[in-house]
Design an enzyme around this catalytic site. Structure first.
Site, short mmCIF file in Angstrom:
data_model
loop_
_atom_site.label_atom_id
_atom_site.label_comp_id
_atom_site.label_asym_id
_atom_site.label_seq_id
_atom_site.Cartn_x
_atom_site.Cartn_y
_atom_site.Cartn_z
N GLY A 4 -9.19 21.68 -1.16
CA GLY A 4 -8.19 20.69 -1.54
C GLY A 4 -7.15 20.58 -0.45
N GLY A 5 -6.35 19.56 -0.53
CA GLY A 5 -5.32 19.34 0.47
C GLY A 5 -4.18 20.33 0.35
N ASP A 31 -5.63 29.69 5.55
CA ASP A 31 -4.30 30.22 5.91
C ASP A 31 -4.42 31.66 6.42
OD1 ASP A 31 -3.06 27.85 5.26
OD2 ASP A 31 -2.31 28.54 3.33
#
Length: 171
Positions: A4-5, A31
């Site tokens: 997802g964004g 991340d």
């Protein structure tokens, strides 16, 4: 695999998913990869860059390390670790293809996390740790051409509700 964004709610869903699944699951994501890289790769053309408008640009050195990362995550899964991956498919279907190739032969649940661009942009501003514009830029583009087993929408649903929907499909 959860895609997802930025600011769509993936990380919150994954934390809830770890809480509701009966077995331990490792949470790894893009991340984590970026944080593991030296700071120099966040300031060079070969690494990863964040434009003022929220666009994310990746260079060849980032891609080389990302390929090794993907293979490493796949190896962990093959070794028996339960892994949930928090991803942002910047290239849509081509990004999914890299993971499909690496995860070949493994059981994978492909989950798309949708979120209205305006809602994600509001979360982005509230977080204060993202380049403003990433959420709106990525809200739809990360899903282009991607095939999912399940999609959840975090626009109005809480993270736990989305996590329970995902957990119901994990075997």
């Amino acid at each position: 695999m959860i895609n997802g964004g930025s600011s769509s709610g993936k990380s919150g869903i994954i934390r809830c998913l770890q809480a509701v699944l009966p077995d331990p699951w490792l949470a790894l994501g893009t991340d984590t990869l970026v944080e593991a890289m030296p700071a120099s790769l966040q300031t060079s053309e070969g690494g990863i860059g964040f434009a003022a408008d929220g666009e994310v640009v990746v260079g060849p050195e980032f891609r080389r390390l990302e390929a090794a990362w993907i293979e490493g995550v796949a190896a962990m899964a093959r070794a028996g670790a339960r892994v949930v991956v928090d991803e942002v498919f910047l290239g849509g279907a081509s990004s999914q293809r890299r993971w499909l190739d690496a995860l070949d032969g493994l059981r994978v649940l492909w989950v798309g996390v949708r979120c209205d661009a305006a809602v994600a942009a509001g979360r982005e501003v509230a977080r204060g740790d993202r380049t403003v514009g990433m959420a709106a830029t990525q809200a739809e583009s990360v899903h282009r051409g991607v095939r999912y087993d399940l999609e959840v929408d975090s626009t109005h649903a809480e993270a736990m509700e989305c996590a329970r929907a995902v957990a119901a499909h994990v075997v």
